[in-house]
Enzyme design. Structure first.
Site, PDB file in Angstrom:
ATOM      1  N   ARG A 224     -66.138 -12.230  72.551  1.00  0.00           N
ATOM      2  CA  ARG A 224     -65.654 -11.977  73.913  1.00  0.00           C
ATOM      3  C   ARG A 224     -65.302 -13.316  74.543  1.00  0.00           C
ATOM      4  O   ARG A 224     -65.998 -14.324  74.327  1.00  0.00           O
ATOM      5  CB  ARG A 224     -66.732 -11.287  74.759  1.00  0.00           C
ATOM      6  CG  ARG A 224     -66.875  -9.820  74.465  1.00  0.00           C
ATOM      7  CD  ARG A 224     -65.656  -9.006  74.925  1.00  0.00           C
ATOM      8  NE  ARG A 224     -65.838  -7.589  74.717  1.00  0.00           N
ATOM      9  CZ  ARG A 224     -65.432  -6.925  73.628  1.00  0.00           C
ATOM     10  NH1 ARG A 224     -64.821  -7.551  72.652  1.00  0.00           N
ATOM     11  NH2 ARG A 224     -65.626  -5.617  73.539  1.00  0.00           N
ATOM     12  N   ASP A 248     -58.752 -14.688  70.026  1.00  0.00           N
ATOM     13  CA  ASP A 248     -58.289 -13.299  70.102  1.00  0.00           C
ATOM     14  C   ASP A 248     -58.754 -12.643  71.397  1.00  0.00           C
ATOM     15  O   ASP A 248     -58.269 -11.586  71.767  1.00  0.00           O
ATOM     16  CB  ASP A 248     -58.850 -12.520  68.903  1.00  0.00           C
ATOM     17  CG  ASP A 248     -58.262 -11.116  68.808  1.00  0.00           C
ATOM     18  OD1 ASP A 248     -57.024 -11.010  68.773  1.00  0.00           O
ATOM     19  OD2 ASP A 248     -59.035 -10.133  68.764  1.00  0.00           O
ATOM     20  N   GLU A 253     -58.055 -10.754  80.436  1.00  0.00           N
ATOM     21  CA  GLU A 253     -57.045 -10.183  79.527  1.00  0.00           C
ATOM     22  C   GLU A 253     -56.199  -9.184  80.291  1.00  0.00           C
ATOM     23  O   GLU A 253     -56.740  -8.409  81.075  1.00  0.00           O
ATOM     24  CB  GLU A 253     -57.727  -9.495  78.335  1.00  0.00           C
ATOM     25  CG  GLU A 253     -58.497 -10.484  77.476  1.00  0.00           C
ATOM     26  CD  GLU A 253     -59.208  -9.844  76.276  1.00  0.00           C
ATOM     27  OE1 GLU A 253     -59.004  -8.643  76.026  1.00  0.00           O
ATOM     28  OE2 GLU A 253     -59.951 -10.559  75.603  1.00  0.00           O
ATOM     29  N   HIS A 272     -56.181  -9.720  71.473  1.00  0.00           N
ATOM     30  CA  HIS A 272     -57.328  -8.822  71.272  1.00  0.00           C
ATOM     31  C   HIS A 272     -56.993  -7.732  70.234  1.00  0.00           C
ATOM     32  O   HIS A 272     -57.081  -6.530  70.522  1.00  0.00           O
ATOM     33  CB  HIS A 272     -57.757  -8.180  72.600  1.00  0.00           C
ATOM     34  CG  HIS A 272     -59.200  -7.740  72.615  1.00  0.00           C
ATOM     35  ND1 HIS A 272     -60.025  -7.896  73.695  1.00  0.00           N
ATOM     36  CD2 HIS A 272     -59.954  -7.140  71.675  1.00  0.00           C
ATOM     37  CE1 HIS A 272     -61.235  -7.399  73.416  1.00  0.00           C
ATOM     38  NE2 HIS A 272     -61.196  -6.928  72.184  1.00  0.00           N
ATOM     39  N   SER A 274     -57.996  -8.330  66.749  1.00  0.00           N
ATOM     40  CA  SER A 274     -58.643  -8.677  65.472  1.00  0.00           C
ATOM     41  C   SER A 274     -59.409  -7.497  64.872  1.00  0.00           C
ATOM     42  O   SER A 274     -59.537  -7.411  63.657  1.00  0.00           O
ATOM     43  CB  SER A 274     -59.568  -9.880  65.652  1.00  0.00           C
ATOM     44  OG  SER A 274     -60.596  -9.572  66.553  1.00  0.00           O
TER      45      SER A 274
HETATM   46  C1  GLV Z   1     -63.322  -4.701  70.644  1.00  0.00           C
HETATM   47  O1  GLV Z   1     -63.223  -5.683  71.276  1.00  0.00           O
HETATM   48  C2  GLV Z   1     -64.536  -3.995  70.454  1.00  0.00           C
HETATM   49  O2  GLV Z   1     -65.522  -4.294  71.137  1.00  0.00           O
HETATM   50  O3  GLV Z   1     -64.585  -3.104  69.604  1.00  0.00           O
END
Ligand code: GLV
Length: 309
Positions: A224, A248, A253, A272, A274
């Protein structure tokens, strides 16, 4: 619980698939930003990643978060504790491991520079390096961190894990230590890879003390944004504490247009992506929890409100 509100971009797919498997349920699906107070007063269960932008949760008694990180339900205000909070069981580790490996190779193989050379028809020598033998420090030794570590270890890297407990799978991590050792470990890292959830304890954990200690690592963040002090990254790059960054996740965001990170050639940004949630796994996790609740049992993926993940 029969009335389910789905707040997700993929609400149409999720609603259709849910009703096929459980025709006895009633479902209202919308993008999470379009969920209304009326929906939440109508519903009993909520399925989604982020909190809808309305006050309160109406009559919702159970929230199932379709992401691994549940921080949207904890900050800035915690979901009342009398509402059950569960999280997906989907493993994002394999995807995030490939995200990290792709970025490490992009740096070691100088893929950005080589692509630019080709565009200019330039025959330019570039020093490419091997990942083998480099030191990877993974911050967070849970499912995601372990998958990342396994991949780098398979390539001959030395993988160290840093975690709250100081423990990690010995088949992945050749050594592990607690968060108190983070700056010391960061100083030895070629790759510093953050996979932590956002909690009160992890917020700002990669701050000035840790960044200043770095000796030319590439920082990657797939946890995060707020775990890293993002505002310090330009300085960390200019002063050579970091050699690069692959990010990422961000404090805000989408990353604001005015962020200096956009234009910095030492920074590789992705939006965001990944470890994306897949609708089928999201639904499986929801139905596993629902089945447990209907049997009068505690679902396996209840979020520990004190630990915050
Ligand atoms: C994505 O960021 C998740 O928490 O799955």
């Amino acid at each position: 619980m029969k009335r389910v509100v789905i707040g997700a971009n993929a609400h149409a797919v999720l609603s259709k698939a849910l009703l096929l498997r459980r025709p006895d349920l009633e479902v209202r699906g919308r993008r999470y930003t379009d969920v209304t107070e009326d929906d939440l007063h109508w519903g009993e269960a909520y399925l989604g990643f982020r909190r809808p932008p309305v006050a309160g949760m109406g009559n919702i008694r159970w929230v199932h978060c379709t992401g691994a990180g549940v921080d949207a339900w904890l900050f800035p205000e915690e979901l009342p504790r009398d509402i059950l909070l569960t999280r997906t069981a989907e493993s994002f580790g394999p995807m995030i491991a490939e995200w990290a490996l792709a970025r490490a190779l992009a740096f070691s193989q100088q893929l950005g520079a080589v692509a630019q050379d080709q565009q200019q028809r330039r025959w330019q020598h570039r020093d490419v390096t091997m990942l083998r033998g480099t030191r990877v420090v993974i911050v967070g030794t849970g499912d995601v961190g372990s998958h990342v570590g396994r991949l780098f270890r398979a390539l001959g890297c030395v993988v160290h894990g840093v975690s709250r407990s100081g423990l990690g799978d010995p088949e992945v991590f050749s050594s592990c230590s607690t968060a108190a050792s983070l700056a010391t470990e960061a100083a030895k890292a070629d790759w510093l890879i953050v996979t932590l959830p956002l909690t009160a304890a992890t917020r700002g954990m990669v701050g000035r003390g840790v960044l200043e200690a770095c000796r030319g690592a590439v920082l990657m963040n797939a946890g995060r944004g707020a775990v890293v002090d993002e505002s310090l990254i330009p300085e960390a790059l200019d002063k050579g504490w970091l050699r690069g960054a692959a990010l990422d996740v961000f404090d805000v965001e989408p990353l604001p247009q005015e962020s200096p990170l956009w234009d910095d050639p030492r920074v590789v940004i992705s939006p965001h992506i990944s470890g994306p949630t897949t609708p089928i796994a999201a639904l499986d996790g929801f139905l596993d929890c629902l089945n447990a609740l209907e049997r009068g049992e505690q679902p396996l993926t209840v979020v520990d409100r004190d630990r915050q993940y």
